[in-house]
Design a protein around this motif. Sequence first.
Motif, PDB file in Angstrom:
ATOM      1  N   THR A  19       3.378  -2.486 -11.888  1.00 26.84           N
ATOM      2  CA  THR A  19       2.015  -2.653 -12.047  1.00 26.84           C
ATOM      3  C   THR A  19       1.073  -3.230 -10.756  1.00 26.84           C
ATOM      4  N   ASN A  20       2.157  -3.836  -9.868  1.00 28.95           N
ATOM      5  CA  ASN A  20       2.073  -4.387  -8.731  1.00 28.95           C
ATOM      6  C   ASN A  20       2.022  -4.284  -8.034  1.00 28.95           C
ATOM      7  N   LEU A  21       2.569  -2.842  -7.718  1.00 30.56           N
ATOM      8  CA  LEU A  21       2.144  -1.690  -6.991  1.00 30.56           C
ATOM      9  C   LEU A  21       1.576  -1.393  -6.975  1.00 30.56           C
ATOM     10  N   TYR A  22       1.156  -0.121  -7.925  1.00 30.87           N
ATOM     11  CA  TYR A  22       0.289   0.537  -8.413  1.00 30.87           C
ATOM     12  C   TYR A  22      -0.953  -0.112  -7.916  1.00 30.87           C
ATOM     13  N   ASN A  23      -1.432  -1.120  -7.957  1.00 25.63           N
ATOM     14  CA  ASN A  23      -2.703  -1.947  -7.636  1.00 25.63           C
ATOM     15  C   ASN A  23      -2.682  -1.479  -6.510  1.00 25.63           C
ATOM     16  N   ALA A  24      -1.848  -2.351  -5.908  1.00 27.39           N
ATOM     17  CA  ALA A  24      -2.080  -2.183  -4.402  1.00 27.39           C
ATOM     18  C   ALA A  24      -2.181  -0.713  -3.711  1.00 27.39           C
ATOM     19  N   VAL A  25      -1.400   0.501  -4.225  1.00 26.36           N
ATOM     20  CA  VAL A  25      -2.011   1.401  -3.670  1.00 26.36           C
ATOM     21  C   VAL A  25      -2.780   2.245  -4.539  1.00 26.36           C
ATOM     22  N   VAL A  26      -3.181   2.516  -5.667  1.00 27.24           N
ATOM     23  CA  VAL A  26      -4.049   3.475  -6.196  1.00 27.24           C
ATOM     24  C   VAL A  26      -5.532   3.615  -5.706  1.00 27.24           C
ATOM     25  N   GLY A  27      -6.278   2.625  -4.674  1.00 32.62           N
ATOM     26  CA  GLY A  27      -7.320   2.632  -3.989  1.00 32.62           C
ATOM     27  C   GLY A  27      -7.061   4.084  -3.247  1.00 32.62           C
ATOM     28  N   ILE A  28      -6.155   4.424  -2.871  1.00 30.73           N
ATOM     29  CA  ILE A  28      -5.949   4.980  -1.743  1.00 30.73           C
ATOM     30  C   ILE A  28      -6.020   6.481  -2.103  1.00 30.73           C
ATOM     31  N   GLU A  29      -6.116   6.609  -3.256  1.00 28.81           N
ATOM     32  CA  GLU A  29      -6.773   7.761  -3.996  1.00 28.81           C
ATOM     33  C   GLU A  29      -8.460   7.831  -3.738  1.00 28.81           C
ATOM     34  N   ASP A  30      -8.821   7.273  -3.640  1.00 33.05           N
ATOM     35  CA  ASP A  30     -10.200   7.157  -2.961  1.00 33.05           C
ATOM     36  C   ASP A  30     -10.533   8.331  -1.476  1.00 33.05           C
ATOM     37  N   ARG A  31      -9.970   7.939  -0.979  1.00 35.41           N
ATOM     38  CA  ARG A  31      -9.532   7.398   0.851  1.00 35.41           C
ATOM     39  C   ARG A  31     -10.192   9.197   0.703  1.00 35.41           C
ATOM     40  N   GLY A  36      -3.096  16.404   0.676  1.00 27.91           N
ATOM     41  CA  GLY A  36      -2.358  15.692  -0.536  1.00 27.91           C
ATOM     42  C   GLY A  36      -1.831  15.135   0.542  1.00 27.91           C
ATOM     43  N   HIS A  37      -1.166  15.905   1.436  1.00 31.75           N
ATOM     44  CA  HIS A  37       0.101  15.373   2.281  1.00 31.75           C
ATOM     45  C   HIS A  37      -0.357  13.870   2.738  1.00 31.75           C
ATOM     46  N   GLU A  38      -1.911  13.881   3.554  1.00 34.24           N
ATOM     47  CA  GLU A  38      -2.092  13.054   3.700  1.00 34.24           C
ATOM     48  C   GLU A  38      -2.414  11.854   3.322  1.00 34.24           C
ATOM     49  N   ARG A  39      -2.287  12.354   2.274  1.00 30.16           N
ATOM     50  CA  ARG A  39      -2.971  10.946   1.229  1.00 30.16           C
ATOM     51  C   ARG A  39      -1.311  10.167   0.996  1.00 30.16           C
ATOM     52  N   LEU A  40      -0.601  10.837   0.285  1.00 30.80           N
ATOM     53  CA  LEU A  40       0.471  10.577   0.232  1.00 30.80           C
ATOM     54  C   LEU A  40       1.592   9.886   0.675  1.00 30.80           C
ATOM     55  N   ASP A  41       1.346  10.685   2.100  1.00 32.57           N
ATOM     56  CA  ASP A  41       1.807   9.617   3.075  1.00 32.57           C
ATOM     57  C   ASP A  41       1.216   7.791   3.786  1.00 32.57           C
ATOM     58  N   ALA A  42      -0.168   8.102   3.143  1.00 30.62           N
ATOM     59  CA  ALA A  42      -0.927   6.725   2.944  1.00 30.62           C
ATOM     60  C   ALA A  42      -0.550   5.998   2.504  1.00 30.62           C
ATOM     61  N   ALA A  75       3.784   9.010  -9.897  1.00 34.34           N
ATOM     62  CA  ALA A  75       2.728   9.887  -9.811  1.00 34.34           C
ATOM     63  C   ALA A  75       3.198  11.294 -10.714  1.00 34.34           C
ATOM     64  N   ASN A  76       4.844  11.229 -11.004  1.00 36.71           N
ATOM     65  CA  ASN A  76       4.844  11.874 -12.102  1.00 36.71           C
ATOM     66  C   ASN A  76       4.795  11.217 -13.373  1.00 36.71           C
ATOM     67  N   ASP A  77       3.566  10.154 -14.075  1.00 28.85           N
ATOM     68  CA  ASP A  77       3.559  10.260 -15.111  1.00 28.85           C
ATOM     69  C   ASP A  77       2.004  10.085 -14.973  1.00 28.85           C
ATOM     70  N   HIS A  78       1.275  10.833 -14.798  1.00 32.65           N
ATOM     71  CA  HIS A  78       0.139  10.901 -13.889  1.00 32.65           C
ATOM     72  C   HIS A  78      -0.740  10.148 -13.662  1.00 32.65           C
ATOM     73  N   LYS A  79      -0.365   8.999 -13.116  1.00 36.69           N
ATOM     74  CA  LYS A  79      -0.699   7.173 -12.669  1.00 36.69           C
ATOM     75  C   LYS A  79      -1.953   7.607 -10.931  1.00 36.69           C
ATOM     76  N   LEU A  80      -0.747   8.403 -10.496  1.00 36.62           N
ATOM     77  CA  LEU A  80      -1.294   8.273  -8.860  1.00 36.62           C
ATOM     78  C   LEU A  80      -1.279   9.855  -8.844  1.00 36.62           C
ATOM     79  N   THR A  81      -2.435  10.665  -8.331  1.00 34.63           N
ATOM     80  CA  THR A  81      -2.423  12.301  -8.274  1.00 34.63           C
ATOM     81  C   THR A  81      -2.714  12.424  -5.884  1.00 34.63           C
ATOM     82  N   TRP A  82      -1.365  12.956  -5.939  1.00 33.90           N
ATOM     83  CA  TRP A  82      -1.913  13.057  -4.418  1.00 33.90           C
ATOM     84  C   TRP A  82      -3.039  14.413  -3.731  1.00 33.90           C
TER      85      TRP A  82
END
Length: 88
Positions: A19-31, A36-42, A75-82
């Motif tokens: 959960t803490n990791l998700y909270n740290a990276v979820v904002g990157i989806e909105d960039r 998608g590869h650039e978003r994944l790298d970020a 991402a596999n659990d559809h919580k993050l999208t690249w």
Amino acid sequence: MRVVARESVPEATYKKIETNLYNAVVGIEDRDCNCGHERLDAALDAAAAHQPTPHNILAPVVEVLDLKGLCHRLANDHKLTWCKEESA
């Protein structure tokens, strides 16, 4: 890491790391990213820089590769999208 954690600590201990990791990276989806590869790298860069909370018993053993792997699991659990076009 999830399998080892499942056998050695309460499930909530692992979920807190996730959960803490998700909270740290979820904002990157909105960039705005070119692809998608650039978003994944970020997201992976943010995961590598993330420090689990020190009071979590797993924190001393969590490595960068574990955190990056958790991003893929999220991402596999559809919580993050690249790729934005895949989320529609």
